[in-house]
Design an enzyme around this catalytic site. Sequence first.
Site, short mmCIF file in Angstrom:
data_model
loop_
_atom_site.label_atom_id
_atom_site.label_comp_id
_atom_site.label_asym_id
_atom_site.label_seq_id
_atom_site.Cartn_x
_atom_site.Cartn_y
_atom_site.Cartn_z
N ARG A 51 127.64 32.64 -40.29
CA ARG A 51 126.46 31.83 -39.97
C ARG A 51 125.26 32.50 -40.64
NH1 ARG A 51 124.47 29.37 -34.35
NH2 ARG A 51 126.10 27.95 -35.01
N LYS B 234 117.88 46.76 -42.99
CA LYS B 234 117.74 47.86 -43.96
C LYS B 234 117.58 47.32 -45.37
CE LYS B 234 120.68 50.90 -41.23
NZ LYS B 234 122.11 51.06 -41.06
N HIS C 190 127.37 22.27 -40.67
CA HIS C 190 128.00 22.97 -39.55
C HIS C 190 129.32 22.22 -39.32
CE1 HIS C 190 128.63 25.26 -36.05
NE2 HIS C 190 127.55 24.98 -35.34
N ARG D 43 127.54 30.07 -28.19
CA ARG D 43 128.81 29.34 -28.05
C ARG D 43 129.66 29.34 -29.32
NH1 ARG D 43 126.94 24.67 -25.25
NH2 ARG D 43 125.11 25.97 -25.13
N THR D 44 129.03 29.23 -30.47
CA THR D 44 129.84 29.16 -31.69
C THR D 44 130.56 30.49 -31.94
OG1 THR D 44 128.29 27.57 -32.61
CG2 THR D 44 129.80 28.59 -34.16
N1 ASP Z 1 124.31 25.08 -32.02
C1 ASP Z 1 123.96 24.13 -33.04
C2 ASP Z 1 123.67 24.81 -34.37
O1 ASP Z 1 123.93 25.98 -34.51
C3 ASP Z 1 122.88 23.22 -32.62
C4 ASP Z 1 121.57 23.86 -32.30
O2 ASP Z 1 121.41 25.07 -32.45
O3 ASP Z 1 120.70 23.10 -31.91
O4 ASP Z 1 123.19 24.18 -35.27
#
Ligand code: ASP
Length: 318
Positions: free
Chosen positions: A108, A86, A136, A58-59
């Site tokens: 991320r 690599k 986050h 989703r992110t």
């Molecule tokens: N999507 C959120 C995160 O990336 C929460 C989770 O993964 O539980 O931290």
Amino acid sequence: MSFRARHLLGIEHLTQEDIGSLLDLSDSYVALNRRDMKHSDALAGLTQINMFFEASTRTQASFELAGKRLGADVMNMGLQASSIKKGETLIDTAMTLNAMHPDLLVVRHPHSGAVNLLAEKVNCAVLNAGDGRHEHPTQALLDALTIRRAKGRLHRLRIAICGDIAHSRVARSNILLLGKMENRVRLIGPPTLMPAGIADWGVEAFDDMAEGLQDVDVVMMLRLQKERMDGAFIPSEREYYHRFGLDADKLRNAAEDAIVMHPGPMNRGVEIDGTLADDINRSVIQDQVEMGVAVRMAAMDLLARNLRAARQDEGVMV
Ligand code: ASP
């Protein structure tokens, strides 16, 4: 607009006014996203690269959609699969990308602090899309927007954050944001999933759901982050659900109009009952997803304005 930062790395350095500006602009993007014509040209001509060193559904989708709706050229890089394997270092990867002249880098990474390190090395705006168990920020902002719209305010609320607090960057960013906005935050979970030094966080801690949920306005559930656990933190998932899983019964301790949140992805039947998660009278989980796109549009729009202003000051053509 009060938000003048070059990067969005965490909630830690934001002021109440910064948060207010980001949420106000997000509201206008919620309205835009509900129209047939969802386009704006706030990022026209700019290049956005999404670098995800850790899996995300989703992110990443949310940042991609946000960039596209604002007219940026968006590129996604799933880095678990390529250069990382690599043996290329984070900095090498960043410098390679930097040479391609991106304007916005969405990152991320599984290690806390990795995104801050990267931001020091590149000359574009960096957005933290989650680093280890550190921060986050866009998740906390989208949660704040969801709460503000559901409750009509973002201060003097009683908010419970429940479950795997120790491994959660979502919890950390939310505790910082909700504290800055003068809410009363309670953490509920087994002592094994509470972070060290909690006494300094300005929150109350409980290891009993019925007690901790008493009269709260917002119940925020967290996923059990098994990928960050290197030992047994809970006796069994069944036992965990029994004591800490949110169901209609436990929710009765909260205020009558309390809302239920979860950042996703959910473990149904582990931290939350599936029926309750889908109950549109209590759960705002789908709203959180909607707010996520708007908040990311607002954050990238403001960072792009700051970037253009900085480049103009430096005499760089934009
Ligand atoms: N999507 C959120 C995160 O990336 C929460 C989770 O993964 O539980 O931290």
